[in-house]
Structures are given as structure tokens and as C-alpha cells.
Design an enzyme around this catalytic site. Structure first.
Site, PDB file in Angstrom:
ATOM      1  N   HIS A 259       0.817  -1.210   0.000  1.00  0.00           N
ATOM      2  CA  HIS A 259       0.000   0.000   0.000  1.00  0.00           C
ATOM      3  C   HIS A 259       0.850   1.259   0.000  1.00  0.00           C
ATOM      4  CE1 HIS A 259      -2.292   3.335   1.841  1.00  0.00           C
ATOM      5  NE2 HIS A 259      -3.286   2.827   1.158  1.00  0.00           N
ATOM      6  N   CYS A 260       2.022   1.215   0.589  1.00  0.00           N
ATOM      7  CA  CYS A 260       2.755   2.459   0.858  1.00  0.00           C
ATOM      8  C   CYS A 260       3.600   2.957  -0.305  1.00  0.00           C
ATOM      9  CB  CYS A 260       3.638   2.276   2.094  1.00  0.00           C
ATOM     10  SG  CYS A 260       2.701   2.051   3.623  1.00  0.00           S
ATOM     11  N   ILE A 261       4.600   2.195  -0.733  1.00  0.00           N
ATOM     12  CA  ILE A 261       5.603   2.717  -1.648  1.00  0.00           C
ATOM     13  C   ILE A 261       5.036   3.077  -3.023  1.00  0.00           C
ATOM     14  CG2 ILE A 261       7.843   2.307  -2.709  1.00  0.00           C
ATOM     15  CD1 ILE A 261       7.800   2.758   0.339  1.00  0.00           C
ATOM     16  N   ASP A 264       1.694   6.034  -1.692  1.00  0.00           N
ATOM     17  CA  ASP A 264       1.806   7.225  -0.842  1.00  0.00           C
ATOM     18  C   ASP A 264       2.528   8.399  -1.495  1.00  0.00           C
ATOM     19  OD1 ASP A 264       0.517   5.611   0.905  1.00  0.00           O
ATOM     20  OD2 ASP A 264       2.065   5.586   2.448  1.00  0.00           O
TER      21      ASP A 264
END
Length: 419
Positions: A259-261, A264
Site C-alpha cells: 500500500h505504501c511505496i 503514498d
């Protein structure tokens, strides 16, 4: 009956948070609109990698319960919003879940409640989006209730750092809100880091992941020209890592996932474009490089087969590990999906092995799974190590395979080709 905290959103962020709060002696209720998740948790069944069924059973014994009844939010001294914020079609964050959660809180808000947003988003969300929704209740932030942002820092599968020992960043819309949030998290997190306000806390999370995103893109681009120049990039990174200052190792791979890299940094880039009218060039270039890695890996695979006199059209290609991280079952944004799509478009007969995934869909249909790891490795025209789970002995598998393409730098022998 009052409770110390209601956690809204019982996924990979909210559930570990609830667990740590319970272990510290807080009373916790979990709220989720997914009744299947609620029923499973109340039945002692976990749906996230970092918590086992036994962990959920322990939580239930400590008084935890899940609910889909939003009126129970009104009993909370603190409400934590930890709902998903995926990318929308225009490249910004999809905040519909945040809006819905804030609306649920607003309908049940009471004097003195602390409301904390943990969902990753662009700077200004807490103050410009969440606060006005909450104040529709007639209560004022900083006067009648307290509002803060505290970015989640969960790293699924990390056996060393979890909710308890990962420093917690908190920023309130007022100084008192910051202190209220710090006091709440201080009951079950070892280190609290205060920021000047909500925007600083929101931006800190984006900076963390943008830093990683850009550095991963750097080594991914280096992987391409190092291959062309017959330079072993993995050896280069190992050598550079011996410097005791000024260098942090990042490693190439078949693409970025989770989900993050891959997501975001786009919040920050989108926010800069929307508010200031110019691009965040580092982020956009990194996104371009990282997003093309699955295609590059497929091209390398085609070349490996061509060098052996085998056309990729009709060749059997086995993918090992299709999750976005090793040793977990999380498939969010896994680069294995676009890789399988590209290989299939080239005519390859793709199958996969993954000890954590029973069924996998890519390229619009289910990819066949093999449970016979060694047999499939030995028979495939090409084996690609996409994710190096602990169950894999990469060097041994490479020795068994006709051709082995290692995208994770897990092999050391001459039997494989590395990214």
C-alpha cells in the site's frame, strides 16, 4: 458503558493497534462496516498477516469485541480512524472511506473525545476535510473535542518492529490536542514524537515513503545499465554498504508493491500539482521507473529464453512468490501481477508457486498453481524468483532449474541470472 478507544477500520493498521492497546490494559472496541470481518473477529479468526487466530482469541479474552454498530463510537474516550486510502482515478487519494468514517464519528461525537486520523493522505486532510465533517455535530475542534493526526507505520511481516516499539508521530490541531494524542499513544507505544501540527505529521509519513520510493527507483535504473555493462549490481551494493556513514542500502526488484511505496508518494505529488501548479519531478520520475520494472523483467526473461533458442511464445514460465513482500500473504499492488500480464501477452504459459497464496488472478484470469515445487522448477523452461519466501532455498532451486532468473539477489552461484 464507556470504553477507552474505538478503532475504526480493522485491517492491517487498526487490528494491531487494538491488540497493543488491549495489552496495555485499555478497553477496546473495533468498528468496521464489513460485517464478514466483524463476525470473523468475534469468532476468533484473523484476516491479517501479523495477527494469528490465537492473537485474536487473546484479544477477545482481554475484552475486545468488533461491531458494525456506529452508535458504539459514542462511548469512546478516543476514536482512531484507520481506514484505507487507495489511489483515485486522478492519482490522488480516494478519501471516501475517511469521509464515511468521519461522518460516523460526527454522528456520535461527544464533549472531550479525542479523534485521531491514522489513514495516510495528503497534507491538510485532517484540518480541511475531517475537522469540518466533525464540526457538523455542533462541537468545535480544540474547544469541545480534540483532533490529531498520527501516521500509521505498520510494516507487515516485520518481526522486529511493531506498534509497541515503532516511534509514534503525533500532531494535533492545537497544542492541547497534540498532548492528548501523545498521552493516549504513550500508554502502549514506547516513543512518542510530537510535530508542530497535523500537516507536519501528515507530511512526515509521505516523506518517509517518498524517500524509499526514490531510492528504490535509483537502484532499479542502475540494474538496467549494470546488466548491459556486465556489472554485478548486488556486489556493488554490498561493497558500498561497508561504508559506515552516508549510505543506506536499497535493492532492485521486479517492481514495488504494497500500500505504501507505490501509492503514498503520489499523494504528495498530486497535492503539489493541485495546489501549486507544478510537478514533484523526483516522485514522478521514480514512479515511471518503478512502474516499468515488470515490463523490463519480462523483457529480460524473453532474452534469456532467446539465448537458449526458445521462443517465449509457448514457453513455460514458473513464477516463485507472488506477494508484494516475503513471508506474508499480502498481494496488494504486487509487481507479480503486471509481470504475469506481460509474460502472458508475449505468449508464455505462466504458472506460479507460493506457499501462502491458494488462488491467484492476473491478466484477467486465474493463473495455474503448482504444489509440486521441485517438479515444476525442474520442468519449466524458465523459473523467475519474484518473491523470496523463507520456504525457498534459492540456490538449490536454481541448480535444479533449466534456467533461473533471480530478481531478488537471493542466489550466489552461476546457475542463475540475476536482475
Amino acid at each position: 458503558m464507556s470504553v477507552d478507544v474505538v478503532v475504526i477500520g480493522l485491517g492491517y493498521v487498526g487490528l494491531p493497534l487494538a491488540q497493543q492497546a488491549l495489552r496495555a490494559g485499555l478497553s477496546v472496541v473495533g468498528f468496521d462496516i464489513n460485517t464478514a470481518v466483524v463476525d470473523a473477529l468475534n469468532g476468533g479468526i484473523s484476516h491479517v498477516d501479523d495477527l494469528s487466530d490465537g492473537d485474536v482469541a487473546e484479544m477477545l479474552q482481554c475484552g475486545f469485541r468488533a461491531t458494525a454498530d456506529e452508535t458504539e463510537i459514542g462511548a469512546a474516550a478516543t476514536t482512531v480512524i484507520s481506514v484505507p486510502t487507495p489511489l483515485s482515478e486522478d492519482g490522488g487519494p480516494d478519501l471516501e472511506a475517511v469521509k464515511a468514517a468521519a461522518g460516523s464519528v460526527a454522528r456520535n461525537l461527544r464533549h472531550g473525545m479525542l479523534v485521531v486520523l491514522e489513514s495516510t493522505t495528503y497534507p491538510g486532510t485532517t484540518d480541511e476535510l475531517v475537522r469540518p465533517i466533525l464540526e457538523k455535530s455542533g462541537l468545535l475542534a480544540g474547544v469541545d473535542f480534540f483532533l490529531a493526526f498520527s501516521p500509521e507505520r505498520i510494516d507487515p511481516g516485520n518481526e522486529h518492529y511493531g506498534t509497541h516499539n515503532t516511534p509514534k508521530v503525533v500532531g494535533g490541531d492545537t497544542a492541547e490536542s497534540t498532548e492528548r494524542a501523545a498521552a493516549f499513544y504513550g500508554r502502549f507505544v514506547e516513543t512518542i514524537v510530537r510535530t508542530k501540527g497535523t500537516r507536519e505529521a501528515e507530511t512526515a509519513k509521505l516523506l518517509e515513503n517518498t524517500y524509499r520510493h526514490i531510492n528504490v527507483a535509483l537502484v532499479n535504473e542502475m540494474a538496467r545499465f549494470c546488466h548491459e555493462l556486465s556489472i554485478d549490481l548486488w556486489d556493488v551494493i554490498n561493497a558500498a554498504s561497508t561504508k559506515p556513514f552516508g549510505f543506506q542500502a536499497f535493492y532492485p526488484g521486479p517492481g514495488v508493491g504494497g500500500h505504501c511505496i507505490p501509492i503514498d508518494p503520489n499523494y504528495l505529488s498530486h497535492n503539489v500539482r493541485a495546489r501549486l501548479g507544478y510537478p514533484f519531478r523526483f516522485v514522478e520520475l521514480a514512479q515511471e521507473i518503478n512502474a516499468t520494472m515488470p515490463t523490463y523483467v519480462a523483457s529480460r526473461a524473453q532474452n534469456i529464453l532467446n539465448d537458449a533458442g526458445i521462443a517465449i511464445n509457448g514457453a513455460t514460465v514458473l513464477l516463485l512468490g507472488v506477494t508484494y513482500k516475503p513471508n506474508i500473504a499480502d498481494q496488494r499492488e504486487s509487481p507479480a501481477v503486471p509481470l504475469a500480464r506481460r509474460l502472458t501477452a508475449l505468449g508464455a504459459k505462466v504458472s506460479y508457486h507460493d506457499p501462502r497464496i491458494e488462488r491467484w488472478t492476473a491478466a484477467g484470469f486465474d493463473i495455474p498453481k503448482t504444489d509440486d515445487l521441485e517438479g515444476a522448477v525442474a520442468s519449466a523452461d524458465l523459473v523467475i524468483l519474484v518473491q523470496n519466501h523463507r520456504e525457498y532455498d534459492a540456490n538449490r532451486l536454481a541448480a535444479m532449474a533449466k534456467r533461473f532468473f533471480d530478481t531478488r539477489g537471493a542466489t550466489s552461484g552461476e546457475e542463475s541470472q540475476r536482475l
